[in-house]
Design a protein around this motif. Structure first.
Motif, PDB file in Angstrom:
ATOM      1  N   VAL A 165       0.836  -1.205   0.000  1.00 33.18           N
ATOM      2  CA  VAL A 165       0.000   0.000   0.000  1.00 33.18           C
ATOM      3  C   VAL A 165       0.868   1.252   0.000  1.00 33.18           C
ATOM      4  CG1 VAL A 165      -1.678   1.323   1.341  1.00 33.18           C
ATOM      5  CG2 VAL A 165      -1.968  -1.150   1.073  1.00 33.18           C
ATOM      6  N   LEU A 166       1.933   1.247   0.796  1.00 32.56           N
ATOM      7  CA  LEU A 166       2.826   2.410   0.811  1.00 32.56           C
ATOM      8  C   LEU A 166       3.426   2.662  -0.570  1.00 32.56           C
ATOM      9  CD1 LEU A 166       4.765   1.935   4.185  1.00 32.56           C
ATOM     10  CD2 LEU A 166       2.960   3.596   3.691  1.00 32.56           C
ATOM     11  N   LEU A 167       3.820   1.590  -1.241  1.00 24.51           N
ATOM     12  CA  LEU A 167       4.445   1.744  -2.557  1.00 24.51           C
ATOM     13  C   LEU A 167       3.459   2.266  -3.594  1.00 24.51           C
ATOM     14  CD1 LEU A 167       6.881   1.389  -4.406  1.00 24.51           C
ATOM     15  CD2 LEU A 167       6.221  -1.010  -4.717  1.00 24.51           C
ATOM     16  N   MET A 168       2.257   1.711  -3.615  1.00 19.75           N
ATOM     17  CA  MET A 168       1.296   2.075  -4.652  1.00 19.75           C
ATOM     18  C   MET A 168       0.578   3.387  -4.368  1.00 19.75           C
ATOM     19  SD  MET A 168      -1.629  -0.760  -3.784  1.00 19.75           S
ATOM     20  CE  MET A 168      -2.980  -0.054  -4.698  1.00 19.75           C
ATOM     21  N   THR A 169       0.879   4.024  -3.239  1.00 19.50           N
ATOM     22  CA  THR A 169       0.300   5.339  -2.953  1.00 19.50           C
ATOM     23  C   THR A 169       1.367   6.436  -2.884  1.00 19.50           C
ATOM     24  OG1 THR A 169       0.331   4.837  -0.571  1.00 19.50           O
ATOM     25  CG2 THR A 169      -1.720   4.422  -1.762  1.00 19.50           C
ATOM     26  N   MET A 170       2.586   6.144  -3.303  1.00 17.89           N
ATOM     27  CA  MET A 170       3.594   7.194  -3.438  1.00 17.89           C
ATOM     28  C   MET A 170       3.286   8.001  -4.693  1.00 17.89           C
ATOM     29  SD  MET A 170       7.207   5.352  -2.507  1.00 17.89           S
ATOM     30  CE  MET A 170       7.490   4.512  -0.951  1.00 17.89           C
ATOM     31  N   PRO A 171       2.953   9.286  -4.565  1.00 20.54           N
ATOM     32  CA  PRO A 171       2.542  10.054  -5.750  1.00 20.54           C
ATOM     33  C   PRO A 171       3.541  10.012  -6.900  1.00 20.54           C
ATOM     34  CG  PRO A 171       1.991  11.264  -3.763  1.00 20.54           C
ATOM     35  CD  PRO A 171       2.808  10.080  -3.328  1.00 20.54           C
ATOM     36  N   ARG A 172       4.819  10.172  -6.608  1.00 14.65           N
ATOM     37  CA  ARG A 172       5.798  10.183  -7.699  1.00 14.65           C
ATOM     38  C   ARG A 172       5.873   8.819  -8.392  1.00 14.65           C
ATOM     39  NH1 ARG A 172       9.093  14.959  -8.594  1.00 14.65           N
ATOM     40  NH2 ARG A 172       8.023  16.546  -7.356  1.00 14.65           N
ATOM     41  N   VAL A 173       5.752   7.742  -7.630  1.00 11.08           N
ATOM     42  CA  VAL A 173       5.752   6.401  -8.214  1.00 11.08           C
ATOM     43  C   VAL A 173       4.536   6.228  -9.115  1.00 11.08           C
ATOM     44  CG1 VAL A 173       5.553   3.937  -7.697  1.00 11.08           C
ATOM     45  CG2 VAL A 173       7.097   5.372  -6.354  1.00 11.08           C
ATOM     46  N   VAL A 174       3.369   6.624  -8.624  1.00 13.67           N
ATOM     47  CA  VAL A 174       2.144   6.509  -9.409  1.00 13.67           C
ATOM     48  C   VAL A 174       2.208   7.410 -10.638  1.00 13.67           C
ATOM     49  CG1 VAL A 174      -0.348   6.905  -9.394  1.00 13.67           C
ATOM     50  CG2 VAL A 174       0.754   5.852  -7.420  1.00 13.67           C
ATOM     51  N   GLY A 175       2.715   8.629 -10.465  1.00 20.05           N
ATOM     52  CA  GLY A 175       2.795   9.561 -11.584  1.00 20.05           C
ATOM     53  C   GLY A 175       3.629   9.014 -12.727  1.00 20.05           C
ATOM     54  N   HIS A 176       4.780   8.444 -12.419  1.00 18.78           N
ATOM     55  CA  HIS A 176       5.634   7.880 -13.463  1.00 18.78           C
ATOM     56  C   HIS A 176       5.018   6.641 -14.098  1.00 18.78           C
ATOM     57  CE1 HIS A 176       9.282  10.331 -13.426  1.00 18.78           C
ATOM     58  NE2 HIS A 176       9.087  10.490 -12.137  1.00 18.78           N
ATOM     59  N   SER A 177       4.170   5.939 -13.355  1.00 20.79           N
ATOM     60  CA  SER A 177       3.548   4.735 -13.915  1.00 20.79           C
ATOM     61  C   SER A 177       2.427   5.073 -14.887  1.00 20.79           C
ATOM     62  CB  SER A 177       2.990   3.860 -12.783  1.00 20.79           C
ATOM     63  OG  SER A 177       1.797   4.409 -12.247  1.00 20.79           O
ATOM     64  N   ARG A 178       2.108   6.341 -15.043  1.00 23.31           N
ATOM     65  CA  ARG A 178       1.042   6.757 -15.959  1.00 23.31           C
ATOM     66  C   ARG A 178       1.570   7.357 -17.249  1.00 23.31           C
ATOM     67  NH1 ARG A 178      -2.497   9.578 -11.139  1.00 23.31           N
ATOM     68  NH2 ARG A 178      -3.615   7.702 -10.448  1.00 23.31           N
ATOM     69  N   ILE A 179       2.874   7.294 -17.472  1.00 19.69           N
ATOM     70  CA  ILE A 179       3.438   7.781 -18.726  1.00 19.69           C
ATOM     71  C   ILE A 179       4.281   6.672 -19.348  1.00 19.69           C
ATOM     72  CG2 ILE A 179       3.412  10.197 -18.016  1.00 19.69           C
ATOM     73  CD1 ILE A 179       6.351  10.009 -17.385  1.00 19.69           C
ATOM     74  N   ALA A 180       4.426   6.755 -20.656  1.00 17.02           N
ATOM     75  CA  ALA A 180       5.151   5.712 -21.394  1.00 17.02           C
ATOM     76  C   ALA A 180       6.648   5.999 -21.352  1.00 17.02           C
ATOM     77  CB  ALA A 180       4.647   5.641 -22.831  1.00 17.02           C
TER      78      ALA A 180
END
Length: 560
Positions: free
Chosen positions: A156-171
């Motif tokens: 949960v901590l990993l999948m709610t890190m904004p920067r981690v999530v943000g990068h996972s939304r771009i190619a």
């Protein structure tokens, strides 16, 4: 193994990892819309600079594979594919190949990109899938070593890190690099932390995964020093042979997996090494000043980590470091975080784009934070630990620890709730509560990640048939790529051209991307007699602004 250990319930470990991995995929893929026409997908980040190149190269490699199949890995076909002028050897091929493969396999399922030459959201699913697999592996490994509770918290901590999530939304390649990094780290955590050095087979497997990591991105160079330092400290001279096996295996996998190197082994290898060491400089905005990437102050990686990683995550990780002695696995996890940051802090090492270059440390941060949180409550409530480690020494019970834990729990939950509000379309630009408190006006740290604010929300407010002068333009073909790859631009017949910083010559609509490292100071605030046509903000920080300069008076020409 205690009764709480997940090893006695392997099916539960797999199921938990699968559920959290799926949840991570949904969190990420729910916002991949960069500017589709009449799409049901919520707004995501706009098209970023690297995507236009990465996806095109990925499609080139996938089409070559579709034409030649595995034969493209043989010398004869490799010359046709990798010797072609359309192939760019600036990056290793595996990550881009996966972007192209996902695009071709999923583009049929995402509508709204018919006017575009490339379905960008389809390619972005590669990063969403990579985040899902990273969370899956993180939860699976943690549950086997420290139990289900710790594993769930880490995921949960990993999948709610904004920067981690943000990068996972771009190619881009960052999330794929994080996946490949943790996949290569897992055997080290399992086999290189035991009393005896790893076997030849275990060392070969470790080397193979390091080779795969090298085929994804250059950040693979941080794994050898991490492993060498840890292995020599733990096994002394007995580590030399396993380390040599890792090195040889990894280099063989790297060389065999990139046929471009075969065309001229010595020259192309030297060319690649030169391109990673000598390249065009990138400007970096830090503490209110503009630096060339190699001249950025040494404390940049540590400060950026402190103001971007959620405060509750950092606090829990620090709590773990000040608790009982670290286990061998925890020591390796900590080293895999500290050593890359320390290398980036060496003067002359280029740093830029916030956490982008060291995003791969985040799974280890999440695991250590989860350990700290679980052990903190175990100690406070004097309950049995969820880990496989021995329980802490007994302590005298009184009301104070529980009161403190209650207050701390409220603060951690409050920060987690605040962090959850940052998981919108611009999560890649988010700062934690410390960063926002230290820089409330958005002048100390970089605001926008390569134009990600130019999404559906922005383009739908731009007048149809308009012509926009854009600044800054960091990559010459970028504007042509935007007009070709963003369906809304084509539908609304919007034209883009570079802004040459002469308002008297280019009067009209001017699009200002608030990448502070490249946007002249005079353009960061609209002129006194001008109201923005469109403005995109995150936490009162301007990410992009469209202004009309036809009636504007400029005191001087904007420039650095």
């Amino acid at each position: 193994m205690n009764r709480h250990s997940a090893d006695s319930r392997p099916h539960l470990s797999w199921l938990t990892a699968l559920v959290l991995g799926l949840a991570a995929f949904l969190v990420s893929s729910s916002r991949i819309n960069h500017g589709l026409v009449n799409s049901w997908l919520p707004n995501g980040p706009g098209l970023t600079t690297d995507e236009s190149i990465n996806v095109r190269q990925g499609l080139y490699l996938w089409n070559a594979f579709a034409q030649h199949g595995p034969l493209m890995m043989l010398p004869g076909k490799a010359e046709q594919v990798y010797g072609n002028s359309n192939y760019l050897a600036d990056y290793v091929p595996l990550g881009r190949f996966l972007l192209g493969a996902t695009h071709e396999l999923t583009s049929w399922a995402i509508s709204g990109a018919e006017l575009s030459v490339i379905n960008v959201p389809a390619a972005r699913l590669t990063s969403s899938g990579a985040l899902a697999l990273t969370v899956f592996l993180t939860v699976l490994w943690t549950s086997r070593r420290y139990g289900i509770t710790t594993a769930v918290i880490a995921g949960v901590l990993l999948m709610t890190m904004p920067r981690v999530v943000g990068h996972s939304r771009i190619a881009s390649l960052e999330t794929l690099t994080t996946l490949a990094w943790f996949a290569a780290l897992m055997p080290l955590l399992s086999w290189w932390t035991r009393a005896r050095p790893p076997t030849a087979l275990q060392a070969s497997t470790s080397g193979f995964l390091w080779g795969v990591l090298m085929l994804v991105k250059i950040q693979a160079v941080f794994l050898p020093p991490t492993l060498v330092v840890f292995a020599i400290w733990r096994y002394r001279l007995k580590a030399l042979i396993p380390l040599m096996i890792v090195a040889v295996t990894g280099l063989v996998v790297f060389f065999c997996g990139w046929p471009w190197l075969w065309l001229d082994p010595l020259q192309n290898t030297l060319s690649y090494l030169r391109s990673t060491a000598v390249r065009s400089p990138v400007n970096n905005w830090y503490l209110g000043h503009r630096f060339v990437d190699k001249m950025t102050p040494f404390h940049y990686p540590f400060v950026i980590a402190a103001v971007t990683i959620p405060l509750h995550t950092t606090a829990c990780m620090l709590i773990r470091l000040f608790q009982r002695r670290l286990h061998a696995e925890e020591g390796l996890l900590l080293l895999s975080v500290v050593l890359p940051l320390s290398i980036f802090a060496i003067p002359g090492i280029p740093v830029y784009d916030g956490t982008r270059l060291f995003l791969f440390i985040m799974p280890a941060v999440a695991i250590l934070a989860a350990r700290g949180l679980c052990l903190m409550f175990d100690a406070a409530w004097n309950s049995k630990s969820d880990s496989t480690s021995p329980p802490p020494p007994p302590r005298k019970q009184n009301g104070l620890p529980k009161i403190l834990m209650g207050v701390l729990s409220v603060l951690l939950v409050a920060d987690a709730a605040v962090t959850a509000t940052q998981l919108g379309p611009f999560a890649g630009d988010a700062y934690n509560v410390i960063g926002r408190a230290f820089d409330p006006r958005g002048e100390m740290f970089e605001c926008s990640y390569w134009g990600d604010a130019l999404n559906t929300q922005f383009w739908e407010q731009v007048p149809e048939g308009s012509s926009l002068a854009v600044a800054p333009v960091l990559h010459p073909p970028l504007l042509q790529h935007m007009m070709a790859m963003i369906p809304l631009i084509r539908q609304r017949q919007i034209e883009l051209e570079p802004f040459f910083y002469d308002p008297n010559e280019q009067r009209g609509l001017v699009l200002l991307i608030h990448r502070l490292a490249d946007l002249p100071p005079e353009l960061r605030h609209p002129p006194a007699d001008n109201q923005p046509v469109v403005e995109i903000q995150l936490n009162d920080r301007v990410l992009a602004r469209l202004i009309d300069t036809r009636q504007t008076t400029w005191s001087r020409k904007p420039e650095w």
